[in-house]
Design an enzyme around this catalytic site. Structure first.
Site, mmCIF file in Angstrom:
data_model
loop_
_atom_site.group_PDB
_atom_site.id
_atom_site.type_symbol
_atom_site.label_atom_id
_atom_site.label_comp_id
_atom_site.label_asym_id
_atom_site.label_seq_id
_atom_site.Cartn_x
_atom_site.Cartn_y
_atom_site.Cartn_z
ATOM 1 N N GLU A 146 0.836 -1.206 0.000
ATOM 2 C CA GLU A 146 0.000 0.000 0.000
ATOM 3 C C GLU A 146 0.877 1.266 0.000
ATOM 4 O O GLU A 146 1.819 1.362 0.794
ATOM 5 C CB GLU A 146 -0.882 -0.006 1.258
ATOM 6 C CG GLU A 146 -1.847 1.189 1.316
ATOM 7 C CD GLU A 146 -2.628 1.241 2.626
ATOM 8 O OE1 GLU A 146 -2.154 0.668 3.632
ATOM 9 O OE2 GLU A 146 -3.712 1.853 2.651
ATOM 10 N N LYS A 221 -9.679 2.384 -2.343
ATOM 11 C CA LYS A 221 -9.906 1.783 -1.018
ATOM 12 C C LYS A 221 -11.315 2.075 -0.505
ATOM 13 O O LYS A 221 -11.720 3.232 -0.419
ATOM 14 C CB LYS A 221 -8.855 2.361 -0.060
ATOM 15 C CG LYS A 221 -8.836 1.784 1.336
ATOM 16 C CD LYS A 221 -7.578 2.291 2.051
ATOM 17 C CE LYS A 221 -7.455 1.813 3.479
ATOM 18 N NZ LYS A 221 -6.140 2.183 4.063
ATOM 19 N N CYS A 258 -5.681 -2.665 2.475
ATOM 20 C CA CYS A 258 -5.404 -2.525 3.918
ATOM 21 C C CYS A 258 -6.602 -2.789 4.839
ATOM 22 O O CYS A 258 -7.015 -3.919 5.014
ATOM 23 C CB CYS A 258 -4.776 -1.150 4.164
ATOM 24 S SG CYS A 258 -3.977 -1.049 5.796
#
Lengths: 416, 416
Positions: A146, A221, A258
């Site tokens: 990330e 995300k 994440c």
């Protein structure tokens, strides 16, 4: 005050030289797997390993050997290099669909006080030997960590770090496009994105670069953490790209960035869209999440019958200005230790050992994508899932006047 | 051909006397935790234990001592007895809500050829000392294993075993109601249910008995497996009771029966309805599920910010008539080894070691239910979940003409 233990190299794993302090605690081991390997008798290690890695189908964990060009690079640049293999059964109608997949984890290259352009350039030079090693190993699909092109500066809440952001076709994408073409490799590029066409908005984005160097598409995300230092909502909002699956030359892939790994529904949605491999490029520290790390990705691989590649950065990043963490503790200049430990999980509940908790690394694994459908056929999780129940449940739950289904003990009600 | 290793008792765990065969494999250890404890130096065991049990918040795993009445029963009846403690932080406005919870795992008591009434009676006599030990230990909430009042005969597909089924207020419930009253204990009673008011339908059901011996309500298994011998769809259909949470004198509990643990949405629904402790009474064998066992319950506890109590039966059950398993292998008379390994998982990602893989057992743990809300506040998973996305996604997916969100590499499309 500590005793240093020397152990022999055992199989493909590096020797452990962990420290046992006077207080009896232990530091500096590269991974749980290697710590156990160095300290258990081989037959006991084998059984423990079978249980921990989920090797239950009579298939031992198989390491694969990589070409000398790759191992030479790993020695020259001191990065951890591990390679494994997941098998599937033979089928009548389909040939094996064996794909070689790679994960790269790394620490930053320059202090966070260096010029931003220099930091980014140094990071590209730092990951390049690992990408070259992946290329030399004929990796088909490679994923970086990330926001690999910057320190994980979000803990500071200082807006100056927005300067690291770049458009989808920015410098890190261009750098990786060349390598994708050179090595005929799909590369997933997780960056801090500046969306120039939408008012300079910042996003946390993964760009999928095809094996011809073309940009296939992006994913932003979906879930943004708000946990102490691990609060990224200062910098970007929840993604607006849904749950895309990218059909590449080597398989259908998706990216769960994440914190999205804590949300089973996020994993599910990529599965319903047909993902065969889901990457989880992450940045997370020991104090916060290490006990969850080996659990969530494996659970997602099991529940959704796909492979998962988990990546976490390594090292401790020091920032110029101290900051507080919303936990009442004094100001400090780092977020904590990013513990690496990148690894793969498979739909049959098995997983590989992890990369180092301290060093840069390249994890490679062969995987037969036929295993995904084989596990769907075996366990039938999609078929038995009763999605209609849950669509209805979620619709009800979303209403402000939702009443939970609670059955109160009548004896308790009398007392109330 | 094997060497027998004698080890000293270490802490509260029983010594291991595992066999290492000539082939180098190892059998007969009671649990992974005890195998590691017996074979690692204490400081290394401590670190491995910290990683495996998720003890990351500076809180070591704490055993609690139970009264002699309980330990005496465990010695007299040779059942494994383990007791632990999960802590939460102190709060300003709420007192700690400490509840003592118990899990019972057991093998069958008589051969499956015995008279059904005798088998059931013998099972009640077998679990009674463990319930008495729970009562002597002031356990507040106790859960038994799935269909504890019978062998797990579903693998045979023979309908004669339906005779084990009993109504909600049948003999096993009546047996447990007396003990619930005696010990002021909530007891969860997972049985094979005969629904006499709906045409003698069979269900896989958990009955929640309040601490005054009253029946609070029931839950019927939501997801039914269809996997080789582990195919229960011959006997009962998907449950029709939704996802009830039972508000008892000691906390809000729910029951996710066996195969439901593979479905993250099932876990989620109990969480959305407010569960603080979810029990997973199960019956599952090593070949099939042992790699998944330590993963799924812990993931559910993390993702939903509640405690999970996992229970699996023990032993190998031989049936009078051989049967096949839909795997091409020859007929056989048993389903495999039920590996016990009952344990607790907590919302902070920690867990207890497991009960024996071979022996009956009672697992006890104290847990401060305040930890559930503390973890919700810390991680914010409910707040960041974006349920509206998923309600919409599931509604679309349910339509026959659903089209997955797939972005195809244009270079690939050209080649097609």
């Amino acid at each position: 005050m500590g005793s240093h233990q020397e152990r022999e190299e055992n199989g493909g794993a590096a020797a452990e030289g962990q420290e046992i302090s006077a207080a009896g605690s232990i530091h500096g081991f590269e991974s749980l797997h290697r710590l156990l390997e160095a300290n258990l008798k081989p037959p006991i290690f084998q059984e423990v390993s079978r249980l921990l890695l989920g090797l239950n189908c009579g298939r031992p964990l198989q390491r694969i050997s990589l070409p000398m060009a790759a191992t030479t690079l790993s020695e020259a640049h001191n990065f951890d290099l591990q390679a494994f293999c997941f098998h599937a059964d033979a089928e009548y109608l389909r040939q094996p669909q064996i794909v070689r997949v790679g994960l790269i984890q790394n620490s930053i290259a320059l202090p966070t006080t260096a010029h931003i352009a220099d930091q980014k350039n140094a990071l590209m030079q730092k990951v390049k030997p690992m990408i070259d090693a992946a290329g030399a190993s004929d990796v088909n699909i490679l994923c970086l960590q990330e926001a690999w092109m910057m320190p994980f500066a979000f803990c500071t809440r200082e807006k100056k770090w927005c300067e690291f952001a770049e458009p989808v076709n920015g410098e890190s994408t261009q750098f990786l496009q060349k390598l994708a073409r050179k090595y005929n490799m799909v590369i997933v590029n997780p960056i801090l994105e500046r969306d120039v066409n939408h008012g300079e908005t910042i996003w946390n984005t993964a760009i999928v670069i095809g094996n011809h160097g073309n940009i296939i598409g992006i994913h932003r995300k979906n879930h943004i953490p708000r946990v102490g230092d691990f609060n990224e909502s200062t910098y970007y909002m929840e993604g607006n790209t849904g749950h895309p699956v990218f059909e590449t030359a080597y398989g259908k892939i998706a990216i769960n960035i994440c914190y999205g790994r804590h949300h089973p529904l996020n994993w599910l949605a990529f599965g319903l869209n047909g993902a065969e491999i889901v990457f989880n490029p992450s940045a997370t520290v020991g104090e916060l999440s290490e006990p969850m790390w080996p659990i969530e990705a494996r659970n997602a691989a099991i529940a959704n019958s796909y492979f998962v590649g988990s990546i976490n950065r390594v090292g401790t990043e020091i920032f110029p200005n101290a900051f507080t963490s919303g936990d009442g503790k004094p100001e400090h200049s780092d977020f904590g230790h990013f513990y690496g430990s990148s690894h793969f999980s498979a739909p049959d509940a098995s997983c590989t050992p992890s990369l180092s908790r301290y060093r840069d690394g390249l994890m490679v694994s062969d995987m037969d994508l036929n295993l995904c459908r084989q596990l769907k056929d075996k366990w039938g999780f999609r078929m038995t899932a009763r999605y209609e129940l849950y669509a209805e449940m979620l619709s009800k739950y979303l209403k402000p006047d939702f009443t939970p289904q609670v059955i109160v003990d009548p004896m308790l009600q009398k007392r109330k």
